[in-house]
Design an enzyme around this catalytic site. Structure first.
Site, PDB file in Angstrom:
ATOM      1  N   CYS A 259     -14.805  -5.653 -15.136  1.00  0.00           N
ATOM      2  CA  CYS A 259     -14.463  -7.018 -15.530  1.00  0.00           C
ATOM      3  C   CYS A 259     -14.784  -8.031 -14.423  1.00  0.00           C
ATOM      4  CB  CYS A 259     -13.011  -7.084 -15.976  1.00  0.00           C
ATOM      5  SG  CYS A 259     -12.669  -8.499 -17.046  1.00  0.00           S
ATOM      6  N   HIS A 345     -13.148  -2.969 -20.420  1.00  0.00           N
ATOM      7  CA  HIS A 345     -12.085  -2.189 -19.788  1.00  0.00           C
ATOM      8  C   HIS A 345     -12.071  -0.745 -20.286  1.00  0.00           C
ATOM      9  CE1 HIS A 345      -9.755  -5.226 -17.505  1.00  0.00           C
ATOM     10  NE2 HIS A 345     -10.378  -6.050 -18.333  1.00  0.00           N
ATOM     11  N   GLU A 347     -10.432   1.709 -19.115  1.00  0.00           N
ATOM     12  CA  GLU A 347      -9.079   2.298 -19.065  1.00  0.00           C
ATOM     13  C   GLU A 347      -8.290   1.985 -20.329  1.00  0.00           C
ATOM     14  OE1 GLU A 347      -8.167  -1.835 -18.316  1.00  0.00           O
ATOM     15  OE2 GLU A 347      -9.801  -0.539 -17.665  1.00  0.00           O
TER      16      GLU A 347
END
Length: 366
Positions: A259, A345, A347
């Site tokens: 990001c 993202h 995760e």
């Protein structure tokens, strides 16, 4: 139960558009950049994501607060980071999940978050989508619209704003098991906790450094590689981080950015970033991996992006991922070096796990 939701609240946009609804959270006034997230779940993870610092979130899903909150387990940082919240139907003190630690209303009151509900979020999102992101103010204590306009005028534009210093850890700390086989240095620009969990589960021991830490101090720890985290604000206002990352890239150790970290790596390679008309915020953004030809559904949260035109001019960089909705740059790597980054993202807290292979790829390089 208090009478929060019986109190009138106003949402005033920078262009003069006004919405009237009911108060949620703390009774007060708060301003920030308004943006919308299309995720159907994971509201607590969104509110505690440091990347949302300085922003007012419009949740597009109809019901918010209906499953309560979980302390620590569903928090992406040590505190709520948003400036305000806008939603349609709000479950204040009632929630369905038996394992919840409490209500969203109590959570917001404790955190001092001002919000508004009982407004047409479809209309608000449609307006922002067409007009672009802008500042806004929410108030459940000021009814004079001219006074609200005066307060809103004090709110700075997100463009040109450096915010990582506001959310980065003050002191370096460790995460993971000291006995792990890999050591990873993390430059904390506003890092989500689930990113650290993903590295820890892959046998990494991390030292998390403040955003302004001198590069010599970061290197001194002797890590096997470096991670540049997500975070809030305009990457064009972060020359200090660009200089640090430029130094790290010049070495031979692996570097991975997510990001804002992706944008900082791009600027370190001489590629400009720009503020988007709306940004990408949600759990279902389609991204194509240009190296494998496969697509993945991704979790995203960003209002700035890397210039595709500029990236194509830089011979040392290869674009590896693109957004299938608008062809924006979603990933890149530095040719001949173990350096890569993604705009989204992997995760995914909340969101799909399609992209977690990126953690494996990076740890495999350490």
């Amino acid at each position: 139960m208090d009478n929060t939701q019986t109190k009138t609240a106003f949402l005033l946009l920078e262009d003069g558009t006004l919405f009237k609804g009911k108060a949620l959270g703390k009774i007060g006034t708060s301003a920030g950049e308004i943006c919308f997230n299309t995720g159907m779940t994971g509201y607590q993870e969104i509110y505690t994501d440091p990347s949302y610092y300085g922003q007012v979130i419009v949740n597009t899903t109809s019901h918010i607060g209906n499953y309560g909150i979980k302390l620590e387990e569903e928090e992406e940082s040590s505190s709520v980071k948003i400036k305000g919240m806008v939603c349609n139907a709000y479950a204040d003190h009632y929630y369905s999940r038996k394992t919840a630690d409490g209500s969203l209303q109590d959570y917001f009151e404790k955190a001092g978050i001002v919000g508004i509900c009982d407004v047409d979020t479809r209309q608000i999102v449609r307006h922002i989508r067409n007009a672009g992101v802008m500042n806004c103010i929410i108030s459940s204590e000021i009814e004079d619209i001219e006074e609200l306009k005066a307060e809103l005028a004090k709110c700075p534009s997100m463009e040109g704003l450096e915010l990582s210093s506001k959310v980065s850890t003050k002191d370096a700390y460790f995460f993971g098991e000291e006995s792990a086989s890999k050591k990873l240095a993390v430059l904390d620009l506003g890092c989500k906790t689930n990113i650290l969990r993903n590295f820890s589960s892959r046998d990494c021991y991390m030292k998390v450094f403040n955003a302004h830490t001198p590069v010599s101090e970061i290197k001194e720890w002797g890590a096997d590689g470096y991670f540049i985290s997500n975070g809030p604000g305009d990457p064009a206002a972060m020359d200090y981080a660009v200089d640090t990352v430029k130094d790290l890239i010049e070495g031979e150790k692996p570097v991975f950015g997510i990001c804002l970290g992706h944008q900082i790596i791009a600027r370190a390679c001489g590629i400009d970033t720009y503020k988007m008309h709306n940004g990408h915020r949600g759990l279902n953004h389609p991204v194509k991996n240009l190296k494998t030809g496969k697509s993945e559904i991704t979790s995203q949260n960003h209002g700035f992006a890397v210039s595709a035109d500029e990236a194509k001019k830089v011979n040392s960089v290869e674009i590896t991922h693109i957004n299938l909705n608008d062809n924006t740059v979603e990933g890149m790597e530095v040719k001949g070096k173990p350096v890569f980054s993604v705009q989204y993202h992997p995760e995914a807290a909340p969101g799909p796990h399609d992209s977690r292979y990126l953690f494996d790829d990076f740890v495999g390089k350490l």
